[in-house]
Design a protein around this motif. Structure first.
Motif, PDB file in Angstrom:
ATOM      1  N   GLU A 232      -6.686  -3.268  -4.692  1.00 33.03           N
ATOM      2  CA  GLU A 232      -5.339  -3.615  -4.233  1.00 33.03           C
ATOM      3  C   GLU A 232      -5.267  -5.091  -3.877  1.00 33.03           C
ATOM      4  O   GLU A 232      -4.322  -5.784  -4.248  1.00 33.03           O
ATOM      5  CB  GLU A 232      -4.977  -2.762  -3.014  1.00 33.03           C
TER       6      GLU A 232
ATOM      7  N   SER B  73      -8.658   1.532  -5.009  1.00 35.09           N
ATOM      8  CA  SER B  73      -9.366   1.154  -3.788  1.00 35.09           C
ATOM      9  C   SER B  73      -8.722  -0.083  -3.160  1.00 35.09           C
ATOM     10  O   SER B  73      -7.933  -0.790  -3.793  1.00 35.09           O
ATOM     11  CB  SER B  73     -10.827   0.862  -4.110  1.00 35.09           C
TER      12      SER B  73
ATOM     13  N   GLY C 253       1.928   7.451  -6.315  1.00 34.16           N
ATOM     14  CA  GLY C 253       0.811   8.306  -6.716  1.00 34.16           C
ATOM     15  C   GLY C 253      -0.325   7.549  -7.369  1.00 34.16           C
ATOM     16  O   GLY C 253      -1.158   8.122  -8.059  1.00 34.16           O
TER      17      GLY C 253
ATOM     18  N   ASN D 170      -3.726   5.799  -7.040  1.00 33.25           N
ATOM     19  CA  ASN D 170      -4.822   5.727  -6.087  1.00 33.25           C
ATOM     20  C   ASN D 170      -5.854   4.706  -6.538  1.00 33.25           C
ATOM     21  O   ASN D 170      -6.610   4.940  -7.482  1.00 33.25           O
ATOM     22  CB  ASN D 170      -5.485   7.091  -5.940  1.00 33.25           C
TER      23      ASN D 170
ATOM     24  N   GLU E 123       0.803  -1.217   0.000  1.00 34.05           N
ATOM     25  CA  GLU E 123       0.000   0.000   0.000  1.00 34.05           C
ATOM     26  C   GLU E 123       0.851   1.289   0.000  1.00 34.05           C
ATOM     27  O   GLU E 123       0.616   2.186  -0.821  1.00 34.05           O
ATOM     28  CB  GLU E 123      -0.949   0.003   1.198  1.00 34.05           C
TER      29      GLU E 123
ATOM     30  N   GLN F 269       1.016   4.355  -2.809  1.00 27.92           N
ATOM     31  CA  GLN F 269       0.776   5.758  -2.476  1.00 27.92           C
ATOM     32  C   GLN F 269       1.976   6.612  -2.858  1.00 27.92           C
ATOM     33  O   GLN F 269       1.831   7.723  -3.376  1.00 27.92           O
ATOM     34  CB  GLN F 269       0.474   5.900  -0.991  1.00 27.92           C
TER      35      GLN F 269
END
Lengths: 393, 454
Positions: B251, B247, B243, B245, B236, B240
């Motif tokens: 993932e 849900s 960059g 994004n 995760e 991030q």
């Protein structure tokens, strides 16, 4: 089928004597009855001993009295289960005898038989004849119809899915048979759902009469409970016995029976003796299928509601019965069915009683059946009545 | 391909010609790259769910097969395959979550089928209760990661998701243990008896799973176990930082996709190495002729047990992954139909053949999860427009029919499978003239001798 082969081996071509006729037709049946009585006595004795031993452990009810009270019912249940497995197991064992092949789809042949009966009764009900029809006539007609449909189905399955694979490695026809079994389940579901019969098909019958009260069991000082046999169970047992007599006649007395035994013993030699092996194999499937179909009708009549997957478990257990009795041996299949039926009935009824309902007997009865299969195959692969055969290289 | 159509007037030489023109020099590289580019572009620029995308997904998976068979350098195959599976497919999966789910399932079943292939294909033992080991793995993680465990070990808390990794190994060991446990009593039996007994054992495991909610609630009976733990998402922060994004659900989908891909790759590697080892040759010898194998000094029971244990251990691990992926398991998940579904993958692809088994797994999973429901919905759409199709006909409901017909047709017309292993093809067609100069018996003898010496 070695036992039958020896009785039929005499070269007497004149009329057989009345005595040999009787012993050929009723001899195996006598053996079956001995096993019925033996199983009932042995298993009954075991549960009574267990009840006496465990008596102190349970204070809420009198375990011994409870055991004895349900014993006659359990024995009748065992007989019905036993004859169910015996009639289905005959189909497995006969086919195994002639082809050395496990007809995995036999449970589905049985299921198709049951559905034939359901269709028959639905058709009668639609024409309003169901309630007015003589019950005896109804049973005879339904059984004959189921035998015809299942027998012909078994024969055509052999023609389509097994005969092209004769001579292939052993697993090839077995896998094909698994395929046939799945196809039959779904085709029957398709037919049943779309003809208004429904997935859970009702098997309606004319009024078959009240349960037959055999005796009164005293349970306390004054009160008694009746020991009764349900009319459907009685029909089951009677028809099954008649079929077994018929089969013994067919296999041990007629010329076709002799041909079947010859093919089972040695296929190439039988073919040299002028026996049409393909025809005999097809007829074996017909006979085995017809027996399975009749068992299906009787089963459906007894349980009242059937679905397309109803053949799987009885089929598997009947195979267990055939192995238990010695696969390939016709008397063995009957005996194996009886023994397995009794064991299951006793486990199903007494496991819950002895463990205070901790273990549900009905579901663990299945496990008992498979454990027996494994134990038999490991310790006595030839079964109760089979002969020890060394595998040919 | 259009250029080759001119050659159709000489039918016998068509394939040969295609091979010589498209299989030499730079031609295969160009053709495959073009194919890969077109299919990837179609996937990435039109990620809607529909019959068209279904076809493209099938073409994409077919591309894997083409790459495998292509006469190109190994490095080229590996690079292209890795790019397609590790980049194109996940990106497409983010755009359309439905398909990555199907592909993950296909990968999972491929790994399961490879495990069954060790038992059925390599050692020739027909196992109809294979799903039992899968169930053992699934229930293992299901019980230990939920409050179910406190019923068995009072006071024990459910394990945290990070234990999942250890449980992959424990699932392997427990699967192997159950394989040996169930295998010991039955492996003395001959082929067809073994099939029925394993079927019975599979049913026993299912009955136990249904009934072991009393006296101690171990499996939670017919209700099944829900809210099974999942491994923590260690990727995760990476996402991030980059960059990206997406849900949590997506993932996890990607996470399990890569996990299954990794396990599948490992499985292929292990199975391939096993098959070409001394053990693999012993299995082949047992499959071809047990008596001769014993005579050659092969320890029969040990080798059979090993095959059973290896197959079962794969199933155990996949069970752990399956329960974490689904987060819910119940006894009907592990019924006979699933065993037979996995068996039909092995048989369709070719018993004993590793690429064949994977092809079979992909075909059966696609048919089962994607094509049948799709045909059903298309039929329903046609029906709404007034085309006379009976309303009862729902192809998604007839899996048994599909598997059954598949088994019968394969057995009658092509028992060696779509991508057969050479030796099995010879065995099943020994009455026909053989292309190989060496007769079957000689091959067998030398094979047995090899495994005895080696």
């Amino acid at each position: 089928m070695a036992v039958e082969a020896t009785t039929g081996a005499e070269l007497v071509l004149t009329r057989r004597s009345f005595r040999s006729f009787m012993s050929d037709v009723f001899g195996p049946l006598l053996q079956v009855f001995l096993f019925v009585i033996g199983s009932a006595v042995v298993l009954g004795g075991i549960v009574i001993l267990l009840a006496v031993a465990l008596r102190g452990a349970r204070t809420d009810i009198d375990l011994l009295q409870g055991t004895i009270t349900i014993l006659p019912q359990v024995i009748i249940d065992g007989m019905v289960r036993g004859f169910l497995y015996a009639t289905i197991a005959l189909g497995y064992t006969m086919v195994y005898g002639v082809l050395e092949f496990i007809n995995f789809a036999h449970g589905e042949i049985f299921m198709v038989g049951a559905f034939t009966g359901a269709f028959f009764s639905a058709a009668l009900a639609a024409s309003g004849m169901l309630t007015t029809l003589n019950p005896v006539l109804f049973v005879i007609a339904a059984v004959l119809l189921g035998m015809a449909v299942s027998g012909l189905l078994a024969m055509s399955v052999e023609r389509v899915a097994y005969r092209p694979l004769r001579g292939a490695p052993r697993l090839v026809p077995l896998i094909s048979a698994i395929g046939v079994s799945l196809v039959l389940q779904d085709v029957m579901r398709m037919i049943a759902v779309n003809t208004g019969l429904g997935f859970n098909a009702q098997f309606r019958t004319p009024d078959l009469g009240q349960p037959l009260v055999l005796a009164q069991m005293p349970i306390s000082d004054e009160r008694t409970i009746p020991v009764s046999i349900d009319s459907r169970s009685l029909i089951f047992i009677v028809v099954a016995i008649l079929m077994l007599i018929g089969l013994n006649y067919l296999v041990n007395i007629t010329k076709l029976g002799k041909a079947i035994r010859a093919v089972a013993q040695d296929r190439p030699t039988a073919s040299l003796m002028g026996i049409d092996v393909n025809r005999v194999i097809a007829l074996t499937f017909l006979i085995g299928g017809a027996l399975g179909g009749a068992a299906g009708i009787l089963f459906g009549m007894r349980v009242g509601t059937i679905n397309p997957y109803v053949g799987f478990l009885p089929g598997l257990k009947a195979f267990t019965a055939a192995v238990l009795g010695g696969i390939g041996n016709i008397t063995g299949a009957m005996v194996g069915g009886i023994v397995l039926g009794f064991l299951e009935a006793f486990v199903a009824s007494y496991l819950s009683l002895f463990t205070r309902g901790q273990f549900s007997g009905a579901s663990y009865a299945d496990i008992v059946a498979f454990s027996i299969l494994i134990l038999i195959l490991v310790f006595r692969p030839s079964g109760l009545l089979g002969e020890v055969v060394t595998q040919k290289v | 391909m259009a250029a080759d159509n001119r050659q159709v007037d000489q039918p016998p030489s068509f394939w040969a010609l295609l091979r010589t023109t498209a299989g030499r020099g730079p031609a295969p590289y160009v053709l495959i790259l073009a194919y890969a580019a077109i299919v990837s572009a179609l996937l990435l620029f039109n990620p809607t769910t529909g019959l068209g995308t279904d076809m493209v997904v099938v073409l994409f998976l077919l591309l894997m097969f083409v790459i495998y068979r292509a006469p190109t350098m190994l490095a080229f195959k590996l690079t292209l395959g890795t790019i397609l599976l590790a980049v194109v497919m996940p990106v497409f999966g983010v755009l359309n979550p439905f398909y990555i789910d199907v592909v993950t399932k296909a990968g999972m079943f491929a790994a399961l089928a490879l495990g069954l292939n060790v038992v059925v294909g390599f050692a020739g033992l027909l196992d109809l209760g294979y799903v039992a080991f899968f169930a053992v793995g699934a229930y293992l993680w299901g019980i230990f990661s939920t409050p179910q465990i406190s019923n068995i070990v009072p006071g024990m808390e459910p394990l945290h998701g990070s234990w999942f990794w250890l449980f992959l190994a424990i699932g392997l060991a427990v699967g192997a243990f159950f394989g040996v446990l169930l295998g010991l009593p039955v492996l003395r039996l001959r082929g067809d008896y073994l099939a029925i007994v394993t079927l019975g054992l599979g049913e026993v495991i299912r009955v136990l799973a249904t009934n072991l909610d009393r006296p101690i609630n171990i499996t939670n009976g017919a209700q099944g176990i829900k809210d099974i733990g999942r491994p923590p998402l260690f990727v995760e922060p990476v996402f991030q930082a980059l960059g990206i994004n997406i849900s949590r659900v997506q993932e996890y989908q990607l996470y399990f996709y890569f996990l299954v891909l990794l396990v599948l790759a490992l499985t292929v590697f292990v199975v391939h190495r096993l098959n070409n080892s001394r053990i693999g040759r012993a299995w082949t010898a047992i499959r071809e002729d047990e008596t001769a194998a014993i005579a050659m000094g092969i320890p029969l029971v040990r080798m059979k047990l090993l095959a059973f244990a290896v197959g079962a251990s794969f199933a155990g691990t996949m069970g752990v992954i399956f329960s974490a992926l689904q987060t819910f398991i119940n006894p009907p998940t592990f019924d006979l139909l699933r065993s037979i579904g996995i068996l039909s993958m092995v048989i369709l692809g070719g018993m004993g053949s590793i690429p064949g088994t994977m092809l079979g797994a992909v075909i059966v999973t696609l048919l089962d999860l994607q094509l049948l429901p799709r045909i059903a919905s298309e039929l329903a759409a046609l029906q709404r427009r007034g085309v006379p199709i009976p309303s009862w006909f729902d192809p998604a409901q007839y899996q048994r029919l599909l598997f059954g017909l598949l088994l019968i047709i394969m057995m009658i017309f092509r028992p060696e499978g779509l991508l057969p292993e050479d030796r099995r093809r010879q065995e099943l067609h020994h009455d026909e003239p053989e292309p190989a100069p060496e007769p079957k018996t000689a091959a067998q003898v030398s094979e047995s001798a090899q495994s005895a010496e080696g």
